[in-house]
Design a protein around this motif. Structure first.
Motif, PDB file in Angstrom:
ATOM      1  N   MET B   1      -6.876  -3.180  -7.656  1.00 55.99           N
ATOM      2  CA  MET B   1      -7.018  -2.208  -6.569  1.00 55.99           C
ATOM      3  C   MET B   1      -8.109  -1.193  -6.893  1.00 55.99           C
ATOM      4  N   LYS B   2      -8.636  -0.575  -5.849  1.00 57.99           N
ATOM      5  CA  LYS B   2      -9.662   0.456  -6.046  1.00 57.99           C
ATOM      6  C   LYS B   2      -9.010   1.777  -6.430  1.00 57.99           C
ATOM      7  N   LYS B   3      -9.607   2.423  -7.415  1.00 57.59           N
ATOM      8  CA  LYS B   3      -9.112   3.731  -7.845  1.00 57.59           C
ATOM      9  C   LYS B   3     -10.285   4.675  -8.077  1.00 57.59           C
ATOM     10  N   VAL B   4      -9.973   5.959  -8.189  1.00 54.64           N
ATOM     11  CA  VAL B   4     -11.005   6.962  -8.454  1.00 54.64           C
ATOM     12  C   VAL B   4     -11.156   7.126  -9.970  1.00 54.64           C
ATOM     13  N   LYS B  83       2.766  -1.047  -0.858  1.00 50.84           N
ATOM     14  CA  LYS B  83       2.363  -2.454  -0.947  1.00 50.84           C
ATOM     15  C   LYS B  83       0.921  -2.617  -1.442  1.00 50.84           C
ATOM     16  N   ASP B  84       0.115  -1.552  -1.327  1.00 49.06           N
ATOM     17  CA  ASP B  84      -1.266  -1.618  -1.810  1.00 49.06           C
ATOM     18  C   ASP B  84      -1.402  -1.172  -3.265  1.00 49.06           C
ATOM     19  N   GLY B  85      -0.282  -0.834  -3.900  1.00 50.60           N
ATOM     20  CA  GLY B  85      -0.335  -0.431  -5.304  1.00 50.60           C
ATOM     21  C   GLY B  85      -0.548   1.052  -5.502  1.00 50.60           C
ATOM     22  N   ILE B  86      -0.551   1.809  -4.399  1.00 50.47           N
ATOM     23  CA  ILE B  86      -0.744   3.257  -4.517  1.00 50.47           C
ATOM     24  C   ILE B  86       0.592   3.920  -4.870  1.00 50.47           C
ATOM     25  N   VAL B  87       0.583   4.723  -5.925  1.00 52.73           N
ATOM     26  CA  VAL B  87       1.799   5.439  -6.308  1.00 52.73           C
ATOM     27  C   VAL B  87       1.911   6.671  -5.424  1.00 52.73           C
ATOM     28  N   LYS B  88       2.998   6.738  -4.671  1.00 53.50           N
ATOM     29  CA  LYS B  88       3.165   7.828  -3.710  1.00 53.50           C
ATOM     30  C   LYS B  88       4.410   8.632  -4.004  1.00 53.50           C
TER      31      LYS B  88
END
Lengths: 417, 147
Positions: B1-4, B83-88
């Motif tokens: 996944m894309k991350k900063v 579902k996109d792997g983003i920790v929320k």
């Protein structure tokens, strides 16, 4: 494959999710002796205070069990497990066959022998939603509440009832509050802060006897002191709920004995959460680490292994993040003992204590000065050599700059991690 | 996944990432109102690196770990991976116990200004590019797919 999970708390639910992640078709049944879906157990104090509503206590979304195809049997007490026939039997005679079984039975409140305590109506424990709900309905604006036990559970009960009752007195046998996780300086600071809110503390004494028929009216302390009491909350501590395991013939010491895969002495039976003992990182001894992060990790590890993976549990240690009336406490590792490396600002109720030994961090206590505490926790977990860090932990606030540039870069960019 | 990802050698420590993060997560989406009237926190922080001769900086935000310790430690179930792997972090369920802060090895989680929920990077999913990346004047933040 039939997976049976006894216990619907953090360990049980994370095990179920882990099994489902690895096996789309396994049958998963969770049995709970409670009456509601999985909730964040520590949230019961927020429910009692009203900060969190009934709808907000649930740990998973409403559709979790359906989506994950998990069958949930509430209000079901398992009476015994037959390891040979691989069957669990409930108190009402229902049988639950399994291929893999997980015991996630948690802990039960410890109640010290106290004269005249049995069959009193206004005595409560504070470990389940049901108990919190009963207290919620029992308290009145003029209630005199006595809480036995000044640990995390007792103090959260005191905080929750603050402002809702006539008086709150916390009695503890130890010389300080939070004795199991804090040294004296930190405990005293928190006690001072909570006392100012109007909570009374009686330390170094225990409750030996209670007066009253059907309802406790007075509490008699070990030194003879008498307290008026309308609501008595017992929060001395917990002990692992191991009856089922013991009666089934599984190996039980202080708690259920498991290997790194969370397997008990029967390879088809796993156990996780407050009811097990696992290897503690710093002492390298088997300990009961009855805290949520460990329950979730153990549950997940058990679940993966039940689904056929081969995963070992990472050794953990004690850790707590909790607030009392807004005073934030974060601590981990070995926190008791020596008083060196202590920084206190009594006026601001700030405290930082680092427990350093053998060039490694063994533990820390932070009060109201908690930024980036997780980096300390990571230093404990990895037992990082402090002399190899960029600066002296005692001299500077913690930050990622404690690592050299390359290490920091590799961590942030997830290289070789 | 894309991350900063932060580029330490390029970071000026100007703090514009913080300003634009805070604005992007405000109700008003207005740079002035967000800072003067709202309690929104920035989910990205300029961290200082003191060396004997200079001060250097890098911008730190959630790493959206593959195996997030914060989720395992969360006592309310508020912290989750979408579902996109983003920790929320579900603010309605977060009670601000800070168990996540206790275990985040990056020190990337902070207590929100409301004293309740912790502020956390959500990668600005509703925007084309995270506000911090889009507004960094020296390209010290990169949105990249590393793994």
């Amino acid at each position: 494959m039939k997976c049976l999970i006894i216990g619907n708390g953090a360990a049980g639910i994370n095990a179920a999710a882990a099994i489902r992640e690895k096996n789309k078709h396994a049958g998963i049944t969770i049995i709970s002796d409670e009456g509601i879906e999985v909730y964040g157990r520590p949230l019961i104090s927020y429910y009692l205070s009203g900060k969190v509503s009934y709808e907000q206590i649930f740990y998973k979304g409403k559709d979790f069990y359906n989506e994950q195809k998990i069958h949930l049997d509430l209000n079901t007490h398992i009476a015994q497990i037959n390891l040979k026939e691989k069957i669990a039997v409930s108190t009402d005679g229902k049988t639950f066959p399994y291929d893999k079984l997980l015991l996630a039975t948690g802990s039960v409140p410890f109640i010290a022998p106290t004269k005249n305590l049995t069959n009193q109506k206004n005595v409560f424990t504070f470990l389940t939603f049901d108990q919190a709900d009963k207290i919620k309905h029992a308290v009145k604006p003029n209630s005199k509440v006595v809480i036995v036990g000044g640990g995390l559970i007792g103090l959260k009960a005191a905080e929750a009832l603050h402002g809702k009752v006539g008086s709150i007195t916390v009695v503890d046998l130890a010389d300080r509050i939070l004795a199991s996780i804090l040294d004296k300086s930190a405990a005293n600071l928190i006690e001072k802060f909570i006392s100012k809110k109007g909570i009374n503390f009686i330390l170094g004494k225990s409750v030996g006897e209670v007066y009253g028929d059907e309802n406790v009216q007075k509490v008699i302390l070990s030194d003879g002191q008498v307290l008026d009491c309308d609501i008595l909350i017992i929060a001395i501590g917990v002990r692992p709920n191991v009856e089922l395991a013991k009666n089934a013939g599984l190996e039980v010491k202080r708690a259920i004995v498991v290997n790194e895969k969370m397997q008990t002495s029967d390879p088809d039976v796993y156990a996780a959460g407050d009811c097990v003992q696992t290897r503690e990182l710093l002492s390298n001894e088997e300990k009961i680490l009855a805290i949520m992060p460990n329950a979730t990790a153990q549950g997940q590890t058990a679940g993966f292994n039940m689904a056929g993976e081969d995963i070992a549990l990472n050794p953990s240690t004690s850790m707590n993040a909790i607030s009392f009336f807004g005073l934030q406490l974060i601590c981990a590792g070995l926190t008791g003992g020596q008083e060196d490396n202590l920084f206190v600002d009594e006026n601001e109720y700030k405290l930082r204590r680092l427990n350093i030994a053998d060039d490694t961090l063994k533990g820390f206590v932070l009060i109201n000065d908690i930024a980036r505490a997780g980096i300390y926790t990571d230093l404990i977990k990895n037992q990082t050599k402090l002399s190899e860090l960029e600066y002296d932990l005692k001299q500077q606030d913690i930050g990622l700059n404690v690592y050299n540039k390359k290490e920091r870069h590799d961590k942030l960019w997830e290289i070789n991690q | 996944m894309k991350k900063v990802y932060p580029l330490e050698d390029k970071c000026l420590g100007c703090g514009l990432c913080e300003v634009y993060c805070r604005t992007a997560h405000s109700k008003s989406k207005d740079i002035v109102k967000a800072h003067k009237r709202e309690t929104t926190f920035s989910a990205i922080t300029i961290e200082e690196v003191l060396t004997p001769k200079t001060i250097k900086y890098f911008a730190l935000s959630c790493r959206h770990c593959t195996d997030p310790k914060c989720i395992m430690a969360c006592i309310s179930g508020a912290m989750f991976k979408d579902k996109d792997g983003i920790v929320k972090n579900d603010k309605n369920r977060c009670i601000g116990c800070l168990s996540c802060l206790l275990v985040c090895p990056f020190g990337a989680i902070k207590k929100g200004a409301d004293g309740k929920a912790v502020s956390k990077c959500d990668l600005c999913i509703e925007l084309e590019e995270p506000a911090c990346v889009a507004n960094c004047p020296n390209e010290a933040l990169k949105l990249e797919n590393v793994k």
